[in-house]
Design a protein around this motif. Structure first.
Motif, mmCIF file in Angstrom:
data_model
loop_
_atom_site.group_PDB
_atom_site.id
_atom_site.type_symbol
_atom_site.label_atom_id
_atom_site.label_comp_id
_atom_site.label_asym_id
_atom_site.label_seq_id
_atom_site.Cartn_x
_atom_site.Cartn_y
_atom_site.Cartn_z
ATOM 1 N N ARG A 170 1.157 -0.925 0.008
ATOM 2 C CA ARG A 170 0.364 0.115 0.347
ATOM 3 C C ARG A 170 0.730 1.141 -0.158
ATOM 4 N NH1 ARG A 170 -4.857 -0.530 4.165
ATOM 5 N NH2 ARG A 170 -4.704 1.514 3.797
ATOM 6 N N GLN A 171 2.271 1.360 0.448
ATOM 7 C CA GLN A 171 2.706 2.355 0.067
ATOM 8 C C GLN A 171 3.614 2.512 -0.763
ATOM 9 O OE1 GLN A 171 5.807 1.946 3.789
ATOM 10 N NE2 GLN A 171 4.404 1.151 5.387
ATOM 11 N N MET A 172 3.420 1.444 -1.497
ATOM 12 C CA MET A 172 3.968 1.559 -3.191
ATOM 13 C C MET A 172 2.559 2.850 -3.967
ATOM 14 S SD MET A 172 7.351 0.667 -3.490
ATOM 15 C CE MET A 172 7.081 0.065 -5.008
ATOM 16 N N PRO A 173 3.210 2.849 -5.733
ATOM 17 C CA PRO A 173 2.408 3.275 -5.712
ATOM 18 C C PRO A 173 1.187 1.876 -6.955
ATOM 19 C CG PRO A 173 4.281 4.815 -6.786
ATOM 20 C CD PRO A 173 4.471 3.862 -5.642
ATOM 21 N N LEU A 174 1.188 0.950 -6.340
ATOM 22 C CA LEU A 174 0.526 0.137 -6.933
ATOM 23 C C LEU A 174 -0.382 0.057 -7.891
ATOM 24 C CD1 LEU A 174 1.552 -3.378 -7.649
ATOM 25 C CD2 LEU A 174 0.110 -3.561 -5.594
ATOM 26 N N THR A 175 -1.958 0.678 -6.690
ATOM 27 C CA THR A 175 -3.095 1.002 -8.070
ATOM 28 C C THR A 175 -2.936 1.944 -8.794
ATOM 29 O OG1 THR A 175 -4.299 0.754 -5.569
ATOM 30 C CG2 THR A 175 -5.137 2.082 -7.613
ATOM 31 N N ARG A 176 -1.804 3.110 -8.528
ATOM 32 C CA ARG A 176 -1.760 3.759 -9.920
ATOM 33 C C ARG A 176 -1.156 3.338 -11.291
ATOM 34 N NH1 ARG A 176 -0.076 7.947 -7.646
ATOM 35 N NH2 ARG A 176 2.660 7.545 -8.181
#
Length: 314
Positions: A170-176
């Motif tokens: 969640r701290q990574m821009p995985l959704t984006r």
């Protein structure tokens, strides 16, 4: 299970039907010259996949069977005489991983628009898996004895492993990143169990069963396949290096994808998936097969944790 009408089959395949029988979740059809597999699929997905299939072939991807349709809800493919791929055999794995990389590379930037606007992308799938596992864990005392004992012994540890991995992701821009991959029309398979690879009698490898395919982050496929292979080989560093080397013959991973992969591999997806399948009595999950697999994962947890520490140096 809905059955295709023989007249429809004969019209699409231009041949006489001699026999039709259930085969796994589909139908096996015997005709004058060949055997075929018939699948009942959603019309909107079929319309989308026919266009994607045409684009992939035009770009040179040939490791999938030719398809025929009724233009509505039936998909027909030649029956493959051969064997399923095996994640325990190095030669099979090398071919499968390289084929996946080519599928990914040629499946980027396709012209075909998405089948729908709503997308159940990689981050959502991970969150759902974690939530489903938590619900099963809460009901562990009511599960059958072998599964209950396994969950009481290991379930909490694997849940905490998954939660920690999810917090880091969640701290990574995985959704984006996943949304960007979808906008760029990056094709993913999303069901890379070994039985979705076939090797015919001549040694040709085929990727099959594309009903879960959509545009999403391709690193999700890499993670899914790598996880299954590494469980089979006790998280061997040699097998991980081989996997990455074979994949990057066909498509290079970005530095961001490698970082995400190291975090994804810390999520105990295989353990959670099998537990949920057994607990909810999903089709294809049987105690006699899944329980030994789960025990293997549980017994290898310490080695898995050790190997993960090496990955964070990428």
């Amino acid at each position: 299970m809905k059955q295709p009408h023989p007249t429809l089959v004969e019209t699409v395949l231009h041949t006489k039907v001699h026999r039709m029988r259930p085969y796994r979740k589909n139908w096996c059809i015997e005709t004058n010259q060949h055997k075929w597999i018939a699948k009942h699929v959603h019309p909107s997905w079929l319309h989308w996949w026919v266009q994607v299939d045409r684009e992939l072939r035009a770009r040179g991807f040939t490791a999938m069977q030719p398809i025929y349709t009724d233009g509505g809800e039936w998909l027909f493919m030649p029956f493959i005489e051969g064997k399923t791929g095996r994640y325990t055999i190095r030669e099979d794995v090398e071919q499968m991983v390289e084929t996946l990389a080519i599928f990914h590379r040629l499946g980027r930037g396709l012209m075909t628009p998405p089948a729908d606007e709503a997308a159940f992308l990689l981050p959502e799938r991970i969150a759902q898996r974690l939530n489903e596992f938590y619900r099963v864990l809460q009901q562990a005392e009511r599960l059958p004895t072998p599964l209950r004992e396994l969950l009481l012994a290991y379930g909490r540890d694997f849940y905490l492993d998954g939660l920690a991995a999810w917090e880091r992701l969640r701290q990574m821009p995985l959704t984006r990143f996943s949304l960007k991959e979808r906008r760029l029309h990056a094709l993913t398979h999303r069901d890379l169990a070994s039985h979705n690879w076939m090797i015919d009698c001549s040694g040709q490898i085929w990727l099959i069963d594309f009903e879960t395919a959509t545009y999403d982050a391709q690193i999700g496929d890499v993670w899914q396949m790598a996880s299954r292979i590494l469980v089979e080989h006790a998280w061997s560093e040699e097998w991980l290096q081989m996997f990455l080397s074979q994949y990057e013959k066909g498509r290079l991973l970005s530095s961001f994808e490698k970082k995400v992969l190291s975090l994804l591999l810390a999520f105990p997806n295989e353990f959670m998936r099998e537990v949920i399948g057994l607990a909810e009595q999903k089709r294809g999950y049987q105690m006699k097969y899944s329980l030994p697999y789960l025990q293997k994962i549980a017994e290898g947890r310490n080695k898995w944790k050790y190997q993960l520490k090496q990955l964070f140096y990428w």
